[in-house]
Design an enzyme around this catalytic site. Structure first.
Site, PDB file in Angstrom:
ATOM      1  N   SER A 191      21.069  96.612   4.320  1.00 44.16           N
ATOM      2  CA  SER A 191      20.772  95.191   4.296  1.00 44.16           C
ATOM      3  C   SER A 191      22.179  94.617   3.987  1.00 44.16           C
ATOM      4  O   SER A 191      23.022  94.851   4.763  1.00 44.16           O
ATOM      5  CB  SER A 191      19.605  94.746   3.738  1.00 44.16           C
ATOM      6  OG  SER A 191      19.507  93.191   3.893  1.00 44.16           O
ATOM      7  N   GLY A 240      20.414  92.327  -0.866  1.00 46.10           N
ATOM      8  CA  GLY A 240      19.791  91.269  -1.010  1.00 46.10           C
ATOM      9  C   GLY A 240      20.484  89.691  -0.548  1.00 46.10           C
ATOM     10  O   GLY A 240      20.394  88.754  -1.285  1.00 46.10           O
TER      11      GLY A 240
END
Length: 474
Positions: free
Chosen positions: A135, A51
């Site tokens: 990520s 995120g």
């Protein structure tokens, strides 16, 4: 069995929407294969959510489904950590106060003080812990993996690692003096009415008394201001805990934990968020230079050559972009810079140290439009064998490799029936004169197979160049 020490309302404080965030958020869930006695200690996957270090939640990883679909019994843990400016506030003030990288400190605290000390009470084996993430979660995994120094020297708190679209050298992690961080911090403090003078106590007292709603407002505003150029605020900061030196340097020094590692990327990482309105070579170079302002004229000239300009070169592989002249070119360059070549660097450094290493290219669509290719996060729901994905057969295959790695430290040991053997990543050398190592490509229509890691090798040597790494803040 989901277990959490916090009420559901509290769990919202770290995740997703910045308007819900505060600092009281270190909470977790545990999922374990049903019917296995607690005294049988199972291998553990601890998932660090992504995120961009500003948002995200454990909800982005379905731990229950990952466990339920595993051929062999396992345990999965997912958790929250401080995000946004509450977890990462790059500044000289926070460096002086020893408060950089609080979100990373949360992760390390959880892994060392809960997982290692208490996971056995939940039927997990602390000696068989895999850390994984995608990520920003994958970058976090890389940061932990490449921190075999300082207080962590030769004391690994995990037994293996999974990087999905993440690396210690992904994107850029400048130090607290980075000019953009200085400007963002100045605006942040001004909005909160806090001083930026040398009176550290006054500044900290002001921050501690600041209204949480105003903190959320300015954090959101600064992120939105940076979104187009991907110059995000509130990131891990070089010089702070767990990043005392650049990740690339740790790779050269060999100061990483020599435990089995798996690293993967999707085909078109950058197409998830890059702008589609750049038309000229000048705009392309300016965009890349804005993200890495220390690149010099020679760097930029090489960059223009390595990614031929489709505006003037009809033979450019980036010609005929779907929505602007430079879109495919920019997407390829940013994907290589931020994800793909850093993933290759991780695999190379681990492999040449004789660490069992596996590398994967994920080439399966997740219902994205054709012009967007297979962008960042395309592999998310395939990770836990999700039946609603575009290609459920790939979900079985991909999850099978990952669950096998968690259970046995080898993606082949319990892979999904009929899946091809995934060879270890074993490069013959560093440069272009050596044969490329083998990786796995995961794609539909029985296309999953071993392949040479040969896509855009020359540009990866550009992004991985040790002489250039400091200018890239990697």
């Amino acid at each position: 069995m989901p277990l959490s020490p916090s009420a559901s309302a509290d769990s919202r404080r770290c995740r997703g929407h910045p308007e819900l965030q505060d600092e009281a958020c270190l909470n977790f869930n545990v999922y374990r294969t049903q019917g296995v006695p607690l005294d049988q200690k199972l291998p553990v996957l601890v998932w660090i959510h992504g995120g961009a270090f500003v948002a995200g939640s454990w909800k982005s990883f379905d731990g229950a489904a990952f466990v339920a679909s595993s051929e062999v019994p396992i345990t999965v843990v997912n958790f929250h950590y401080r995000l946004n400016s509450l977890g990462f506030l790059p500044s000289a003030l926070f460096e002086a106060e020893g408060l950089l990288n609080l979100g990373l400190v949360d992760q390390a605290f959880f892994l060392k003080e809960f997982v290692q000390k208490h996971i056995a009470s939940f039927g997990g084996d602390p000696d068989q812990v895999t850390i994984g993430g995608r990520s920003a979660g994958g970058h976090s995994v890389g940061i932990h993996y490449f921190h075999n120094y300082n207080e962590d020297t030769d004391k690994p708190y995990f037994a293996r690692a999974i990087h999905q679209s993440g690396s210690v050298t992904a994107r850029a992690f400048p130090n607290a003096t980075y000019p953009l961080y200085v400007r963002q911090f100045t605006e942040y403090m001004a909005y909160l009415g806090c001083p930026t003078t040398e009176d550290r106590k006054a500044a900290m007292d002001c921050l501690r008394a600041a209204d949480i709603d105003k903190i959320r407002e300015i954090s959101t505003k600064l992120y939105n201001d940076s979104e187009r150029n991907i110059t995000w605020p509130f990131q891990p900061t070089q010089g702070g805990p767990l990043l005392e030196k650049f990740g690339s340097q740790s790779g050269y020094d060999g100061t990483f934990f020599p435990v089995p590692v798996l690293t993967s990327n999707v085909n078109d990482e950058g197409k998830y968020y890059l702008p589609g309105d750049l038309e000229t070579n000048e705009e392309f170079l300016a965009y890349m230079h804005n993200g890495s302002p220390a690149l010099n004229a020679t760097d930029l000239s090489l960059l223009a050559e390595l990614y031929p300009d489709p505006a003037v070169d009809v033979g450019s592989p980036f010609a005929h972009s779907p929505n602007s002249t430079q879109y495919d070119r920019l997407s390829a360059a940013w994907s290589d810079y931020g994800y793909i070549c850093p993933g290759q660097e991780t695999a190379y450094r681990a492999s040449v140290a004789d660490v069992p290493t596996w590398k994967l290219r994920f080439a399966t669509n997740a219902s994205w439009p054709a012009w967007q290719g297979i962008p960042h996060t395309s592999d998310t729901k395939y990770t836990w064998d999700e039946p609603t994905v575009q290609h459920p057969d790939i979900s079985h295959v991909y999850h099978g490799y990952l669950a096998s790695f968690v259970a046995a430290g080898d993606p082949n040991a319990h892979r999904y029936p009929g899946s091809p053997f995934w060879p270890r990543y074993e490069p013959a050398g560093y440069g272009l004169d050596s044969a490329p190592a083998m990786q796995l490509v995961v794609q539909p229509d029985n296309g999953t197979r071993a392949e040479p890691d040969a896509i855009r090798r020359e540009v990866c040597m550009f992004w991985r160049d040790p002489e250039r790494a400091p200018r890239l803040n990697k």
